[in-house]
Design a protein around this motif. Structure first.
Motif, PDB file in Angstrom:
ATOM      1  N   ARG A 313       0.905  -1.184  -0.045  1.00  0.00           N
ATOM      2  CA  ARG A 313      -0.049  -0.028   0.049  1.00  0.00           C
ATOM      3  C   ARG A 313       0.730   1.426  -0.043  1.00  0.00           C
ATOM      4  NH1 ARG A 313      -5.435  -0.440   1.112  1.00  0.00           N
ATOM      5  NH2 ARG A 313      -5.270   1.853   2.052  1.00  0.00           N
ATOM      6  N   LEU A 314       1.865   1.277   0.805  1.00  0.00           N
ATOM      7  CA  LEU A 314       2.713   2.549   0.844  1.00  0.00           C
ATOM      8  C   LEU A 314       3.641   2.592  -0.627  1.00  0.00           C
ATOM      9  CD1 LEU A 314       4.792   2.022   4.165  1.00  0.00           C
ATOM     10  CD2 LEU A 314       2.962   3.673   3.400  1.00  0.00           C
ATOM     11  N   LEU A 315       3.934   1.408  -1.283  1.00  0.00           N
ATOM     12  CA  LEU A 315       4.683   1.509  -2.543  1.00  0.00           C
ATOM     13  C   LEU A 315       3.594   2.259  -3.700  1.00  0.00           C
ATOM     14  CD1 LEU A 315       6.411  -2.014  -2.692  1.00  0.00           C
ATOM     15  CD2 LEU A 315       7.535   0.284  -2.591  1.00  0.00           C
ATOM     16  N   PHE A 316       2.175   1.829  -3.341  1.00  0.00           N
ATOM     17  CA  PHE A 316       1.295   2.250  -4.233  1.00  0.00           C
ATOM     18  C   PHE A 316       0.764   3.675  -3.822  1.00  0.00           C
ATOM     19  CE2 PHE A 316      -3.214   2.158  -6.169  1.00  0.00           C
ATOM     20  CZ  PHE A 316      -2.988   1.978  -7.405  1.00  0.00           C
ATOM     21  N   GLY A 317       1.027   4.074  -2.998  1.00  0.00           N
ATOM     22  CA  GLY A 317       0.491   5.405  -2.471  1.00  0.00           C
ATOM     23  C   GLY A 317      -0.924   5.245  -1.505  1.00  0.00           C
ATOM     24  N   ALA A 318      -1.388   4.199  -1.579  1.00  0.00           N
ATOM     25  CA  ALA A 318      -2.825   4.184  -0.871  1.00  0.00           C
ATOM     26  C   ALA A 318      -2.524   4.618   0.496  1.00  0.00           C
ATOM     27  CB  ALA A 318      -3.070   2.557  -0.970  1.00  0.00           C
ATOM     28  N   ASP A 319      -1.485   4.261   1.324  1.00  0.00           N
ATOM     29  CA  ASP A 319      -1.193   5.057   2.349  1.00  0.00           C
ATOM     30  C   ASP A 319       0.013   5.905   2.305  1.00  0.00           C
ATOM     31  OD1 ASP A 319      -3.325   3.516   3.741  1.00  0.00           O
ATOM     32  OD2 ASP A 319      -1.826   2.069   4.229  1.00  0.00           O
ATOM     33  N   ARG A 320      -0.282   7.137   2.670  1.00  0.00           N
ATOM     34  CA  ARG A 320       1.319   7.995   2.657  1.00  0.00           C
ATOM     35  C   ARG A 320       2.092   7.835   3.794  1.00  0.00           C
ATOM     36  NH1 ARG A 320       1.073  13.342   1.132  1.00  0.00           N
ATOM     37  NH2 ARG A 320      -0.407  12.873  -0.140  1.00  0.00           N
TER      38      ARG A 320
END
Length: 510
Positions: A313-320
């Motif tokens: 999710r971090l790699l995709f930007g879904a979480d900052r």
């Protein structure tokens, strides 16, 4: 719609003993498509009986009919020789049957304790007695061996723990028959072993367990008998000791198939680093470093709570991220969001296709087209001919089998839903594909197809990161495997590394 035939008076729940179950001529159709065709099945008291078959074979529907979640169009259901009317979950529970479905049926905002005793709280003169409920809860914990905080809110629990809460609630209701649909799909290896051990103990104590699972080794390890369904019809019922994974697959699909993982092509020696992360952190993720080259498949293994899904999710930007950097082809992606990630060529196949990946009530074509609408717009309008062509082409590539592209995606089998999720992102032709649980809840044939698709994408130069709770899947697909523990990379293993070494790193015994 006709219900199952009328009931007798004696219930398994009232006697505390598991009944012998008989299903005769069970049939069910949706929109004119038959999903169960005159199924006859006997399930003995206190046995572990597994139902296997491809997605769409009718396993889950049969289980839901027994658990009262779905009403059969025709047929009879009997407990200990007495016909029963099962028109809803309450009727099933009255006969001692508790359905534990893939989707779950917990109340997210309530605590574990409140969910376990929902509608069955101890009370005196209309007043709840929480101390009595806590004592009953502790007894269930002693029986199951689960480690679950009774005061934790369900929506804050990992999927594996929620599955345990479902089982605790069924036992609290006095269930003598547990109808379990893919109970290990969201569990780690250690949790799976614990659950299979619990199933054996419950069966030894007289509880009947009806198990739907795509994990054939798991089925043969725990089941007394196995029933194979194909295209809604019963193919065979036999003792598990007389079956092998190969014979089960042959009965399931009607032919021999290669169930081995596809072999990934070697990564080119001069392949550039496509995706890199340094010091990535937020929440569970505590300083993750990783790199993936073009054409490489990197697997991420670890226990639930290790930060696997959170890293994707971090790699995709879904979480900052609160710290660290993400680079694509050497360029830093600042203030990463899903929109920026997609524009840069990063795609994420999420863990839950139903909650995060697909719009279940919309059509297959709409879902596949959703992530790439901008490329087919003419002003405010979408060019329908271009959309049909693009969607049909990619649907053939991933082999989506639907009655028609206009069919709602919720009518597809789990395997075809997962293929639709892959197709949605492949239309964007990403450079990096992040995949969280690539084959959760799909049958063995669809799993083989998805594995081959992932290998082919990497062979064509895509960088792939795979997270899976199945250690064999991670090891079988990947060129390299990173092991996370408590949000940190604690080990890196090459292709062919022993399973035991990877598991030891995950548990902290390496």
């Amino acid at each position: 719609m006709a219900s199952l035939t009328t009931a007798g008076s004696t219930t398994a729940a009232s006697t505390g003993t598991a009944p012998n179950i008989s299903l005769r001529g069970i049939g069910k159709s949706y929109s004119g498509v038959s999903v169960l065709r005159d199924v006859d099945l006997n399930i003995g008291a206190g046995e572990v009986h597994s139902l296997v078959g491809e997605n769409g074979a009718g396993k889950s529907t049969l289980l839901k009919i027994l658990g009262g979640a779905v009403r059969a169009d025709h047929g009879t259901l009997s407990f200990d020789g007495e016909q029963a009317a099962i028109s809803g979950p309450r009727d099933a529970i009255r006969h001692g049957v508790s359905l534990i479905s893939q989707e779950g049926a917990l109340v997210p905002a309530m605590t574990v304790l409140e969910n376990v005793f929902l509608g069955r709280w101890s009370n005196r003169f209309g007043l709840a007695r929480r101390r009595a409920d806590r004592a009953r809860f502790d007894e269930l914990i002693d029986v199951t061996g689960f480690a679950v905080d009774p005061q934790a809110r369900v929506d804050r629990l990992p999927m594996g723990t929620r599955q345990q809460v479902e089982i605790l609630r069924a036992l609290a209701r006095g269930a003598t028959v547990l109808a379990m649909d893919e109970p290990t799909a969201v569990l780690t290896e250690h949790e799976k072993e614990n659950l299979l051990g619990l199933i054996r103990r419950l069966a030894a104590g007289g509880t009947t367990v009806i198990l739907v699972s795509h994990f054939l080794d798991e089925v043969l390890a725990v089941a007394d008998r196995v029933t194979v369904l194909r295209d809604g019809a019963l193919v065979i019922t036999d003792d598990a000791s007389q079956l092998t994974p190969t014979t089960l697959v042959r009965h399931m699909v009607g032919r021999e198939i290669d169930v081995l993982h596809a072999e990934p092509a070697p990564v080119q020696p001069d392949a550039p680093v496509r995706l890199a992360a340094r010091g990535l952190r937020r929440g569970l993720v505590d300083g993750v470093d990783l790199s993936v080259r073009a054409g490489e498949i990197v697997g991420i293994a670890g226990l639930v709570g290790s930060g696997r899904s959170e890293t994707l999710r971090l790699l995709f930007g879904a979480d900052r991220a609160s710290g660290g950097v993400v680079e694509l082809d050497g360029e830093t992606l600042t203030r990463l969001t899903p929109r920026k990630a997609m524009a840069a060529g990063i795609a994420l196949v999420p863990e839950s296709r139903k909650e995060e990946g697909l719009v279940m009530v919309r059509s297959v074509r709409e879902n596949v087209a959703l992530a790439s609408l901008a490329g087919r717009r003419y002003g405010p309008f979408v060019r329908p001919a271009a959309e049909r062509t693009s969607v049909d082409d990619v649907s053939r590539t991933v082999d989506i089998r639907a009655a028609q592209p206009a069919a709602a995606v919720e009518t597809l089998s789990g395997g075809n839903q997962q293929k639709a999720l892959f197709a949605k992102w492949l239309l964007r032709e990403p450079r990096v594909l992040l995949i969280d649980e690539p084959t959760r809840g799909v049958d063995v044939a669809a799993k083989t197809q998805i594995h081959r698709l992932v290998v082919e994408l990497a062979r064509n130069g895509m960088a792939v990161v795979v997270v899976s709770s199945e250690i064999e899947e991670v090891l079988g697909l990947s060129h390299r495997v990173l092991v996370l523990r408590q949000g940190r990379v604690v080990g890196e293993f090459p292709r062919g590394a022993p399973r035991e070494d990877v598991m030891a790193a995950a548990f902290g015994h390496a």
